[in-house]
Design an enzyme around this catalytic site. Structure first.
Site, PDB file in Angstrom:
ATOM      1  N   LYS A   1      32.371  50.877  43.982  1.00  0.00           N
ATOM      2  CA  LYS A   1      31.212  50.679  44.842  1.00  0.00           C
ATOM      3  C   LYS A   1      31.022  51.903  45.746  1.00  0.00           C
ATOM      4  O   LYS A   1      30.741  52.960  45.253  1.00  0.00           O
ATOM      5  CB  LYS A   1      31.377  49.370  45.624  1.00  0.00           C
ATOM      6  CG  LYS A   1      31.966  48.200  44.783  1.00  0.00           C
ATOM      7  CD  LYS A   1      31.058  47.745  43.651  1.00  0.00           C
ATOM      8  CE  LYS A   1      31.740  46.824  42.644  1.00  0.00           C
ATOM      9  NZ  LYS A   1      32.430  45.660  43.196  1.00  0.00           N
TER      10      LYS A   1
ATOM     11  N   ASP B   1      40.078  43.219  51.923  1.00  0.00           N
ATOM     12  CA  ASP B   1      39.207  43.886  50.955  1.00  0.00           C
ATOM     13  C   ASP B   1      38.045  44.489  51.746  1.00  0.00           C
ATOM     14  O   ASP B   1      37.200  43.775  52.280  1.00  0.00           O
ATOM     15  CB  ASP B   1      38.713  42.865  49.916  1.00  0.00           C
ATOM     16  CG  ASP B   1      37.886  43.517  48.811  1.00  0.00           C
ATOM     17  OD1 ASP B   1      37.281  44.575  49.070  1.00  0.00           O
ATOM     18  OD2 ASP B   1      37.830  42.951  47.698  1.00  0.00           O
TER      19      ASP B   1
ATOM     20  N   TYR C   1      35.515  37.610  46.704  1.00  0.00           N
ATOM     21  CA  TYR C   1      34.941  38.155  45.468  1.00  0.00           C
ATOM     22  C   TYR C   1      35.374  37.299  44.261  1.00  0.00           C
ATOM     23  O   TYR C   1      36.548  36.927  44.162  1.00  0.00           O
ATOM     24  CB  TYR C   1      35.412  39.604  45.297  1.00  0.00           C
ATOM     25  CG  TYR C   1      34.953  40.235  44.013  1.00  0.00           C
ATOM     26  CD1 TYR C   1      33.629  40.600  43.829  1.00  0.00           C
ATOM     27  CD2 TYR C   1      35.836  40.440  42.956  1.00  0.00           C
ATOM     28  CE1 TYR C   1      33.195  41.170  42.642  1.00  0.00           C
ATOM     29  CE2 TYR C   1      35.414  41.006  41.762  1.00  0.00           C
ATOM     30  CZ  TYR C   1      34.092  41.366  41.616  1.00  0.00           C
ATOM     31  OH  TYR C   1      33.672  41.904  40.435  1.00  0.00           O
TER      32      TYR C   1
ATOM     33  N   ARG D   1      51.136  58.826  33.649  1.00  0.00           N
ATOM     34  CA  ARG D   1      51.022  57.440  34.144  1.00  0.00           C
ATOM     35  C   ARG D   1      51.698  57.314  35.505  1.00  0.00           C
ATOM     36  O   ARG D   1      51.198  56.664  36.412  1.00  0.00           O
ATOM     37  CB  ARG D   1      51.633  56.431  33.150  1.00  0.00           C
ATOM     38  CG  ARG D   1      51.820  55.042  33.775  1.00  0.00           C
ATOM     39  CD  ARG D   1      52.010  53.916  32.782  1.00  0.00           C
ATOM     40  NE  ARG D   1      52.897  54.253  31.689  1.00  0.00           N
ATOM     41  CZ  ARG D   1      54.231  54.366  31.769  1.00  0.00           C
ATOM     42  NH1 ARG D   1      54.864  54.160  32.912  1.00  0.00           N
ATOM     43  NH2 ARG D   1      54.938  54.694  30.718  1.00  0.00           N
TER      44      ARG D   1
END
Ligand SMILES: *Cc1c(COP(=O)(O)O)cnc(C)c1O
Length: 391
Positions: A202, A177, A104, A52
């Site tokens: 994306k 972004d 978004y 992690r």
């Protein structure tokens, strides 16, 4: 292999974060081990302790993303949304943020329904460049922009926003972004952003088979803070997903260039078409922010995303999007395959009609994510579907 700062984008994409292992494997193996051996207490054999906190595949991806964004540091998360969450979680209670209005949907939701519960208040602005000086308060800690916007593809001048912030309060963080362009077309840190974020789901992964998020920064203090949260919150990608996204990233320049070239052809055709009311595409000289595109995008390329208003209302939009052969009717974007959708009833269906129409999301707006199939085949597909929709 170490990449040099002078290496060009394609060289960095292939070699940044790409290391050989003890066998000399040219492609690094996927490291599934959750834990790593130590020689003596608190003396790990290598640089890893627990997966992690850090994992070899994630580290390779983070280094590669940093290289492509001209950044010193990169961090990867389990999704673009988790990346947003970690950035906003780093703000102290009682902070104020300013965000571009048509951000978004998931980012808007996090600002207005999650961050507010932790005492972070957000002002949304549809004309951020103009209004920013009035919107900044004493407790403003962060400004969030997305360029181009989704789905109307408005472009914001990052340098201008950064200059405004620096004049008022240099401590305010500017976050961009950069999902819609990818690092190949634009590097927001070069224009004064403090943090650049991506939904790597994306373009960066680019094959519609991984959900993942990344950020990059040049600030050691920010990196340390955000890395602490990455470990504390634990919204990390699996080694396999990090490995896949790193593989996808290696062809980013080829994919995004091809998608941009095809999208330009299609946008030019749509702009001339009798069946089309208007076209939004940053690569067209007629785009209202084309002057910004020229200085902010590589070779003034417009990217792979187009939106346009079809004549004939919602009915024509529905007919058109059901009539294409190569463009698949589906949400999401940035993959090798072409997709299309009707934002008003799909990705932006949750926004009240009056509110979405203010940002240009009308019932007849169609959004295209242009993939990397043959340009002429894609254009033919659009032409045929437009004819069918007009009948
Ligand atoms: C998809 C997307 C996100 C969210 O990313 P996920 O990986 O789906 O969580 C954030 N910003 C933009 C611009 C996006 O397109």
């Amino acid at each position: 292999m170490t990449v040099l700062p002078t290496d060009k984008f394609a060289t960095k994409a292939i070699h940044a974060g790409a290391h050989t292992d003890v066998h000399g494997s040219v492609i690094e193996p996927i490291s599934l081990s959750t834990t790593f051996k130590q020689h003596a207490p608190a003396q790990p054999v290598g640089q890893y302790e627990y997966s992690r906190s850090q994992n070899p595949n994630r580290k390779n991806l983070e280094d590669a993303v940093a290289a492509l964004e001209n950044a010193k540091y990169g961090l990867a998360f389990s999704s673009g949304s988790a990346t947003t969450a970690v950035v906003l979680q780093s703000l102290p209670q009682g902070s104020h943020a300013v965000s571009i209005g048509d951000v978004y949907g998931g980012t808007h939701r996090y600002f207005s329904k999650v961050a507010n519960a932790h005492g972070v208040e957000t002002t949304f602005s549809n004309d951020l460049v103009e209004e920013l000086p009035q919107l900044i308060r004493d407790n403003t800690k962060l400004v969030w922009i997305e360029t181009p916007t989704n789905p109307t593809l408005k472009v914001t001048d990052i340098q201008l926003v950064s200059n405004t912030i620096r004049k008022i309060n240099p401590e305010i963080l500017l976050v961009v972004d950069n999902t819609f362009l990818s690092p190949y077309l634009s590097n927001p840190l070069d224009f004064g952003a403090d943090i650049v974020v991506h939904s790597a789901t994306k373009y960066i992964n680019g094959h519609s088979d991984v959900v993942l998020g990344v950020l990059a920064t040049n600030s050691e203090a920010l990196y340390t803070k955000l890395q602490f949260l990455q470990n504390a919150i634990g919204a990390i990608p699996s080694p396999f997903d990090a490995w896949l996204a790193h593989r996808g990233l290696k062809t980013l320049h080829l994919r995004v260039r091809q998608a941009s070239l095809s999208a330009t052809k299609i946008a030019k055709f749509l702009a001339e078409s009798e069946s089309v009311q208007s076209v939004n595409y940053p690569g067209l000289e007629s785009h209202p922010n084309y002057d910004v595109v020229k200085k902010q995008h590589r070779e003034a390329l417009g990217g792979g995303m187009i939106s346009f208003r079809i004549k004939g209302g919602a009915e024509a939009a529905s007919k058109f999007t059901s009539a294409t052969r190569l463009f698949t009717l589906a949400e999401s974007l940035g993959g090798i395959e072409s997709l299309l959708e009707v934002p008003a009833v799909m990705t932006h269906g949750g926004i009240p009609k009056e509110q979405r129409e203010i940002s240009g999301v009308y019932d007849n707006l169609v959004r295209l994510s242009v993939g990397i199939e043959d340009s002429d085949d894609l254009l033919d597909d659009i032409k045929k579907a437009l004819k069918e929709a007009a009948n």
